[in-house]
Structure formats: structure tokens, C-alpha cells
Design a protein around this motif. Structure first.
Motif, mmCIF file in Angstrom:
data_model
loop_
_atom_site.group_PDB
_atom_site.id
_atom_site.type_symbol
_atom_site.label_atom_id
_atom_site.label_comp_id
_atom_site.label_asym_id
_atom_site.label_seq_id
_atom_site.Cartn_x
_atom_site.Cartn_y
_atom_site.Cartn_z
ATOM 1 N N TYR A 42 0.593 -0.940 0.185
ATOM 2 C CA TYR A 42 -0.040 -0.299 0.275
ATOM 3 C C TYR A 42 1.073 1.515 0.160
ATOM 4 C CZ TYR A 42 -3.481 -3.178 0.743
ATOM 5 O OH TYR A 42 -4.320 -4.623 1.025
ATOM 6 N N TYR A 49 -2.404 6.043 0.928
ATOM 7 C CA TYR A 49 -2.396 5.089 1.747
ATOM 8 C C TYR A 49 -2.688 5.881 3.299
ATOM 9 C CZ TYR A 49 -2.223 1.674 5.041
ATOM 10 O OH TYR A 49 -1.453 0.336 6.100
ATOM 11 N N LEU A 111 -9.163 -1.821 3.762
ATOM 12 C CA LEU A 111 -7.853 -2.160 3.628
ATOM 13 C C LEU A 111 -7.908 -3.642 4.794
ATOM 14 C CD1 LEU A 111 -6.264 0.813 3.567
ATOM 15 C CD2 LEU A 111 -5.517 -1.005 2.665
ATOM 16 N N ASN A 212 -6.436 -0.945 -3.032
ATOM 17 C CA ASN A 212 -5.861 -0.456 -3.912
ATOM 18 C C ASN A 212 -6.721 0.517 -4.302
ATOM 19 O OD1 ASN A 212 -3.221 0.645 -2.994
ATOM 20 N ND2 ASN A 212 -2.589 -1.976 -4.026
ATOM 21 N N LEU A 215 -8.731 3.388 -2.538
ATOM 22 C CA LEU A 215 -8.307 4.228 -1.971
ATOM 23 C C LEU A 215 -8.248 6.186 -2.684
ATOM 24 C CD1 LEU A 215 -4.946 2.249 -0.410
ATOM 25 C CD2 LEU A 215 -7.278 2.751 0.309
#
Length: 357
Positions: A42, A49, A111, A212, A215
Motif C-alpha cells: 500500500y 494510503y 483494507l 488500492n 483509496l
């Protein structure tokens, strides 16, 4: 042809490694504290992140007085409580800070789920396509004489990937598409993005989605009009803002009502019938009232888990009994977890295992 609706709650996802709602923030903190491959992926691949981490820490400090920079040991609110408060506040105030905190909570949820599933995948002889969801779909959908619809309150993609790994197209119910197995995700999904310009939800291929992707919310641009899309995550609270997603979620719930009202049997997996989710209760009650079958409705419940006490089972069975119509047949299997049902669903459907309340 017997029509079956399988209702997947959080306990079903838990069997394949996903955290429960009450475990999400602790699972996220565990992923932040990891020093290996997960954390490096990340930090290296997605600069947002760190933004998620700082925004989430700020949220806990402002709303709950929890300073995670000094100590990681805290009594966290549930995901439902945290996001529910912001849903109501944003509906009244529309503050940009509220939007930022909501984005951080949703990203942290993604996450946490991905981190927990990564841990599950690393276990010996486990692959995501060998999940209990896959077993259930194979054992139910490949059997003649059944039409199966799936309803889910889960945001994760376990059921989605189980269907796609077997080459089964998915009908999510928010468009007029008429093919595929219906997977109606009542609270949204990690692979759904809503465009406020076009008023439509786009479903990205489930297998392609990772945390990902969620984010950087500003990176999601609609292919048709260029508007910035938003995630479709609805907290399981009394207050549910369906209108913010146009007519899409309404159509999902209408499809769910149609499936339930046409069902001969409803199979509920990993769902404890909580008091707060009055929308689910209303959906079930209205489908009982609008039932289009002459035979009695059968409702089977599989929600066993390790350490579940007799008192917990008694209270859970009572919640179902007092709510359902008296002519509905309840088959409560409080000792049977989702994974056991997934291995041999037909044995329970045929009545060769278990008993009826």
C-alpha cells in the motif's frame, strides 16, 4: 421448480476469513502495524494510503477522543456506529470534512477485509476460489429443480468471485439486465461505483478489485460523462440514505422483494436478525404479506459459530419466531455454521439433517 433465496449475512463471510463489522477497525489497525508485504504494497503503490490513515486517526480523535498516535489499544466503535453517525450528520450538514471521514472509513473497511483475506489465503492449501461460497454455489446451482437467488448484506466480494470463478454471470439487480444469477447486495458493494452525473452504478469485475482501487476516490471518473464516482456503501443502521444513489438501490430492493415473495424457501446464513436493521425486517415482512405461492413458506437459519451459547441460540431463535408469520415454517439450525451447510446443502433442504422449530 422450487425457488430458493439464500440470504448471506456477515457470518457467511467470516467463515471464509473476512472480519465481522465489529472487528473491522481492529483488523485495520492490525494491517497498519504490519511490517511485511501487505503494508509495503500500500505504501509503495498508493500514496493515498497515508491519507486514509491520517483522516481515520483524526476521525477517532474528534468524534471519540481516541488518540491512536499514542496508543493502539482502544475500545473501537463498530463500523455501523461510526459510519452511521456520519451518514446522518452529512445528510443534515453536507460538510466536506464529513465526506473526508466517510471516505477514510470506507477505505479502511476495504483494507481490513483485504488484509484478513490475504491472511486466510496464506494458509496452507487455501485458495479464494476454494471458498465455502464456491462450494455452496456449486452444490445448489448445479442441482436440477432449483432456481436460486442470492441476497447479501456484505460488502466483500466473496460471493461475486465465487460466481465469476465458475463462469456464472451476475445480475446485481440495479439495471434492467435479464440474465445471470441474481446477487442482490442490499447494502452496496466494494466493486460498485455511482456516477452522480449519469445516475448509474457501474460494477467493476469483482476479481479486479483490491483495496488500492478504493483509496483514491478522486481517481474514479465516469467513462460516459467524466464525473467523479463515489463508492456505494450503506451502513446497516436505522438511517439509510438510499436516495443518494438515485433509483439504483431501490431497484435492488425491489428485486429482493420479488425474489423473496416468489420463494418456496429462504435460507439465512450467518445473520442473527439484529434489532437495528429494520429495513431488512420490513423487506421480509412485506414479502410474507405479498407472497405469491400457495404452499407455506419455509425459512431455514444456519448461524452456528464456535463458542455460541445455548442462551444466545435461544434468543436468536425467539427473534425469528416472534417476527415471522405463524404459518411460516421455521427450521432453526443454531448449531450449524455456514461452512457445514455449504458442504451439503441438499441434505438440510431435504430434511435429512437437523430439526424444525
Amino acid at each position: 421448480m422450487e425457488r430458493i433465496v439464500v440470504f448471506l449475512g456477515a457470518g457467511a463471510s467470516k467463515s471464509d476469513g473476512a472480519p465481522l463489522q465489529k472487528e473491522l477497525f481492529r483488523a485495520y489497525m492490525d494491517s497498519v502495524d504490519e511490517s511485511g508485504e501487505t503494508r509495503e504494497r500500500y505504501y509503495k503503490n498508493n500514496p493515498f494510503y497515508k491519507n486514509v490513515k491520517s483522516d481515520l486517526f483524526a476521525f477517532f480523535d474528534v468524534y471519540f477522543g481516541i488518540n491512536l498516535s499514542h496508543s493502539r489499544e482502544a475500545l473501537f466503535p463498530t463500523f455501523e456506529e461510526a459510519l452511521g453517525v456520519l451518514e446522518v450528520e452529512g445528510g443534515y450538514a453536507g460538510k466536506e470534512t464529513v465526506r473526508k471521514y466517510k471516505d477514510a472509513i470506507i477505505a479502511s473497511m476495504a483494507l481490513a477485509i483485504e488484509s484478513q483475506l490475504d491472511n486466510k489465503r496464506s494458509e496452507q492449501n487455501y485458495r479464494i476460489i476454494d471458498s465455502y461460497h464456491k462450494l455452496l454455489i456449486e452444490n445448489l446451482c448445479d442441482r436440477g429443480g432449483h432456481q436460486v437467488d442470492f441476497l447479501s448484506t456484505n460488502y466483500d466480494l466473496l460471493a461475486d468471485n465465487a460466481l465469476l470463478s465458475q463462469g456464472r454471470p451476475i445480475n446485481y439487480g440495479f439495471t434492467d439486465q435479464g440474465h445471470g444469477i441474481r446477487l442482490l447486495k442490499l447494502h452496496g458493494s466494494m466493486n460498485w461505483l455511482y456516477c452522480p452525473g449519469c445516475g448509474r452504478i457501474q460494477a467493476t469485475g469483482a476479481a479486479e478489485i483490491s483495496a488500492n482501487n478504493l483509496l483514491d476516490f478522486s481517481a474514479h471518473k465516469c467513462e460516459n460523462c467524466g464525473s467523479v464516482q463515489t463508492s456505494v456503501i450503506i451502513p446497516p443502521t436505522y438511517f439509510k440514505n438510499f436516495v443518494q444513489y438515485g433509483d439504483n438501490i431501490r431497484r435492488v430492493w425491489e428485486n429482493a422483494y420479488e425474489a423473496l415473495s416468489q420463494a418456496d424457501r429462504i435460507i439465512i446464513c450467518g445473520y442473527s436478525f439484529p434489532h437495528a436493521d429494520i429495513h431488512i425486517k420490513t423487506l421480509l415482512k412485506k414479502s410474507e404479506q405479498g407472497r405469491k405461492r400457495s404452499t407455506p413458506l419455509k425459512v431455514s437459519v444456519f448461524n452456528g459459530y464456535e463458542g455460541k451459547s445455548g442462551e444466545e441460540k435461544r434468543k436468536e431463535a425467539y427473534r425469528y419466531l416472534r417476527f415471522l408469520r405463524k404459518d411460516t415454517i421455521l427450521d432453526y439450525q443454531g448449531d450449524i455454521p455456514f461452512e457445514e451447510f455449504a458442504k451439503s446443502p441438499q441434505q438440510y433442504i431435504d430434511g435429512t439433517q437437523g430439526g424444525t422449530i
